[in-house]
Design an enzyme around this catalytic site. Structure first.
Site, PDB file in Angstrom:
ATOM      1  N   LYS A   1      -3.127   7.953   2.435  1.00 25.51           N
ATOM      2  CA  LYS A   1      -3.975   7.262   3.089  1.00 25.51           C
ATOM      3  C   LYS A   1      -3.541   6.994   4.605  1.00 25.51           C
ATOM      4  CE  LYS A   1      -5.745   2.534   3.918  1.00 25.51           C
ATOM      5  NZ  LYS A   1      -5.718   0.880   3.432  1.00 25.51           N
TER       6      LYS A   1
ATOM      7  N   GLU B   1       7.909  10.292   2.397  1.00 28.19           N
ATOM      8  CA  GLU B   1       8.138  11.218   1.093  1.00 28.19           C
ATOM      9  C   GLU B   1       6.955  12.149   0.927  1.00 28.19           C
ATOM     10  OE1 GLU B   1       8.004   7.968   1.473  1.00 28.19           O
ATOM     11  OE2 GLU B   1       9.316   6.951  -0.123  1.00 28.19           O
TER      12      GLU B   1
ATOM     13  N   GLY C   1      -4.422   1.203  -0.751  1.00 27.72           N
ATOM     14  CA  GLY C   1      -3.924   2.257  -1.426  1.00 27.72           C
ATOM     15  C   GLY C   1      -4.030   2.063  -2.866  1.00 27.72           C
ATOM     16  N   ARG C   2      -3.524   0.981  -3.561  1.00 23.47           N
ATOM     17  CA  ARG C   2      -3.701   0.861  -4.882  1.00 23.47           C
ATOM     18  C   ARG C   2      -4.965   0.439  -5.669  1.00 23.47           C
ATOM     19  NH1 ARG C   2      -0.700  -2.800  -1.894  1.00 23.47           N
ATOM     20  NH2 ARG C   2      -1.561  -5.049  -2.045  1.00 23.47           N
TER      21      ARG C   2
ATOM     22  N   GLU D   1       2.829  -5.039  -6.322  1.00 23.48           N
ATOM     23  CA  GLU D   1       2.637  -4.745  -5.057  1.00 23.48           C
ATOM     24  C   GLU D   1       1.605  -5.788  -4.335  1.00 23.48           C
ATOM     25  OE1 GLU D   1       3.368  -1.047  -2.739  1.00 23.48           O
ATOM     26  OE2 GLU D   1       1.345  -1.074  -3.080  1.00 23.48           O
TER      27      GLU D   1
ATOM     28  N   HIS E   1       9.791   1.194 -32.137  1.00 22.78           N
ATOM     29  CA  HIS E   1      11.068   1.733 -32.300  1.00 22.78           C
ATOM     30  C   HIS E   1      11.842   1.681 -31.153  1.00 22.78           C
ATOM     31  CE1 HIS E   1       9.354   3.281 -36.190  1.00 22.78           C
ATOM     32  NE2 HIS E   1       8.202   3.303 -35.826  1.00 22.78           N
TER      33      HIS E   1
ATOM     34  N   LYS F   1      11.487   1.140   4.329  1.00 22.50           N
ATOM     35  CA  LYS F   1      11.186   2.318   5.050  1.00 22.50           C
ATOM     36  C   LYS F   1      12.050   2.464   6.368  1.00 22.50           C
ATOM     37  CE  LYS F   1       6.300   2.599   3.410  1.00 22.50           C
ATOM     38  NZ  LYS F   1       5.092   2.389   3.782  1.00 22.50           N
TER      39      LYS F   1
HETATM   40  O1  F6P Z   1       4.440   1.742  -1.240  1.00 19.07           O
HETATM   41  C1  F6P Z   1       3.534   1.392  -0.065  1.00 19.07           C
HETATM   42  C2  F6P Z   1       2.248   1.874  -0.020  1.00 19.07           C
HETATM   43  O2  F6P Z   1       1.966   1.720   1.277  1.00 19.07           O
HETATM   44  C3  F6P Z   1       1.457   1.899  -1.278  1.00 19.07           C
HETATM   45  O3  F6P Z   1       0.691   0.768  -0.795  1.00 19.07           O
HETATM   46  C4  F6P Z   1       0.608   2.900  -0.854  1.00 19.07           C
HETATM   47  O4  F6P Z   1      -0.266   3.280  -1.930  1.00 19.07           O
HETATM   48  C5  F6P Z   1       1.728   4.028  -0.765  1.00 19.07           C
HETATM   49  O5  F6P Z   1       2.584   3.665  -0.016  1.00 19.07           O
HETATM   50  C6  F6P Z   1       1.282   5.394  -0.180  1.00 19.07           C
HETATM   51  O6  F6P Z   1       0.778   5.419   0.915  1.00 19.07           O
HETATM   52  P1  F6P Z   1      -0.023   6.467   1.675  1.00 19.07           P
HETATM   53  O7  F6P Z   1      -1.111   6.449   0.736  1.00 19.07           O
HETATM   54  O8  F6P Z   1      -0.311   5.923   3.122  1.00 19.07           O
HETATM   55  O9  F6P Z   1       0.862   7.624   1.819  1.00 19.07           O
END
Ligand code: F6P
Length: 539
Positions: free
Chosen positions: A211, A217, A272-273, A358, A389, A505
């Site tokens: 987003k 990452e 995002g979620r 979150e 189990h 971060k």
């Molecule tokens: O974990 C924090 C967060 O901002 C989430 O809310 C989001 O889904 C994720 O990082 C990934 O963010 P992006 O889609 O901006 O890479």
């Protein structure tokens, strides 16, 4: 004058009534409630479309629900719900609406964000997804060197990964395409290496789902994948032809080198979620076809409609939320186990971890005051028979009590092994029954202290549906989204920001350079210094 803390500790009328009611319920046994009322299941279950929600094994009676509904009314739930659907800026800390519901609303009724109707934007992106995914599936869309596309590599994390992973895996029986989808989410070089070893760059497209298009990452992995393409193609334009972005920041994707046509936009007002309903769902469209993606949206829309129109006492997400609050805030059961009895939903606990934890893992209310009550439960779990189990022992006899959501479909989508399906159902129903009634003591009262004794009276919900179709999965996810929303309203928190993840971060930026140096600079606590020293000694 009262201190701030004292003011906060003043409880509302409904809250106090529920605390009092919980005391009266302490010694009430679920087993007896069932024995005393042959209509208990009917009274404490609800069906919406094909989805059955059985909450009769929760520690409630009719008065409990009445009091919980009063709590919702006291928090003006109906007004808050309207604000959500109308696109008011309910994400107050970021001053934006949370309009995931608009993404699955097929009507043309305008919804304005900053004066612009967002419905045509949504439809345009859906259409772009449809055209592209169709071309890819039918083999009309070829790689830069003219080869058939056989693989898609998705880079993304959090909401830009968990949704596509859940939905594509859960709906595998509906897959129409021969394309294989690979995920790299973590920045574990080994995972990236394994993924790249398994595919041919000439036949692989890379989808960068982010987003913000700033998530380190995802961007680090994206840079590495770009280099991998560069080594294979030599020509920059060919490299870029294989890169695609799903993002709310198209300008950032453009500067990364991604061609305009390869960018699938979504918007700031999609959390995002909550983004699987947007172009984040592109992998679903690629693998399953747009028809199934639309059915998935439709399943969510059905729940949206129900959530907006059903009275609180007959409203599935509202009841789920209120029962959660009852368990967390009045019984102090601080975790919730998500136990699906089908492998297709094995990613559901992880998906809900982000959605619930979150969204509602917050420490201050909307006014910035410290909370004096618990919010989101710890979400954990895993698929049913496997859990029996492993951790189910803890659920039956451990001194801590964890409410459970069981989920199961009556039929597997491909009914090749009906005996397995029957066995699965029997196991699911037996677990909630055993947790509810415990060991029957009639014949042997002295077994109370016996190691084999199970106390029972442990609460659970069961969500039952005919089979895991795109529509049902859409409904299930939307159900939990609205549950989380309702709980956020009652806890008076902003469910749509996530400032807690920012500190880590920020720190990584200052820590990363220290991993390049041999000398420890003494700027950290001794634990962090010790860990860095070990890193240097063994790298
Ligand atoms: O974990 C924090 C967060 O901002 C989430 O809310 C989001 O889904 C994720 O990082 C990934 O963010 P992006 O889609 O901006 O890479």
């Amino acid at each position: 004058m009262k201190t701030k803390i004292n003011q906060l500790q003043e409880k509302t009328k409904s809250w106090r009534a529920l605390e009092h009611h919980q005391k009266l319920m302490r010694d009430v046994r679920l087993k007896d409630l069932f024995a005393d009322d042959p209509h208990r299941f009917k009274k404490f279950s609800l069906q919406v479309g094909d989805l059955l929600f059985d909450f009769s094994k929760q520690r409630v009676i009719s008065q409990s629900l009445e009091k919980l509904c009063s709590l919702a009314e006291e928090h003006a739930l109906e007004q808050e719900r309207s604000a959500l659907f109308l696109g008011r800026s309910i994400n107050s800390s970021e001053n934006r609406p949370a309009l995931h519901t608009a993404l699955r609303d097929p009507s043309k009724t305008p919804i304005l964000v900053n004066g612009e109707d967002i419905k045509p934007l949504i439809q345009a992106v859906l259409q772009k997804m449809e055209i592209f995914s169709e071309k890819l599936r039918t083999g009309e869309y070829l790689g830069a060197t003219g080869q058939l596309v056989t693989d898609v590599l998705l880079l993304g994390i959090g909401g830009s990964f968990l949704g596509p992973q859940l939905v594509t895996r859960a709906l595998k029986p509906f897959q129409q395409s021969k394309i294989s989808l690979h995920f790299v989410s973590n920045v574990d070089g080994e995972s990236l290496n394994n993924a790249l070893k398994a595919v041919n760059p000439h036949q692989t497209l890379c989808l960068i789902n982010s987003k913000s298009f700033t998530t380190p990452e995802t961007l680090l992995n994206a840079e590495s994948v770009k280099k991998w393409y560069q080594a294979a193609f030599q020509i920059e334009s060919k490299v870029n032809d294989h890169l695609f972005a799903v993002t709310a920041k198209p300008e950032k994707a453009l500067s990364f080198g991604i061609p305009k046509d390869n960018i699938f936009e979504f918007w700031e007002w999609v959390g995002g979620r909550y983004s699987i309903w947007s172009s984040v769902g592109l992998p679903v469209a690629i693998l399953l076809g747009m028809e199934h993606f639309r059915a998935f949206l439709n399943g969510a829309y059905k729940i949206d409609h129900h959530f907006q129109s059903a009275p609180l006492a007959e409203n599935m997400p509202v009841l789920m939320a209120l029962l959660g609050i009852w368990n967390i805030n009045f019984w102090h059961y601080f975790t919730l186990a998500i136990i699906p009895y089908c492998d297709g939903l094995s990613d559901f606990p992880a998906y809900l971890q982000q959605l619930e934890m979150e969204s509602n893992g917050k420490r201050v209310n909307k006014a910035g005051e410290l909370l004096t009550y618990a919010t989101a439960p710890t979400i954990w779990g895993g698929v049913g028979c496997n859990g029996q189990h492993a951790y189910m022992q803890w659920l039956h006899q451990g001194p801590l009590i964890a409410p459970i959501d069981f989920l199961v479909g009556v039929k597997s989508t491909e009914t090749a092994f009906p005996e397995q399906q029957k066995f699965l159902m029997a196991n699911c129903f037996s677990q909630s029954k055993a947790l509810m009634e415990g060991t029957l003591l009639k014949d042997n009262p002295e077994t109370l202290n016996n190691a084999a004794y199970c106390p029972g009276n442990r609460p659970s919900n069961t969500l039952l549906y005919p089979s895991l179709t795109p529509e049902i999965l859409g409904s299930l996810i939307a159900l939990y989204e609205h549950k989380v929303f309702v709980q956020g309203v009652i806890w008076n928190i902003n469910s749509f920001d996530q400032w807690g993840v920012e500190l880590g971060k920020t720190l990584v930026k200052s820590l990363l350079p220290q991993l390049d140096k041999q000398q420890i600079l003494g700027q950290n606590d001794t634990s962090t210094e010790g860990l860095i020293s070990f890193y240097h000694a063994h790298k």
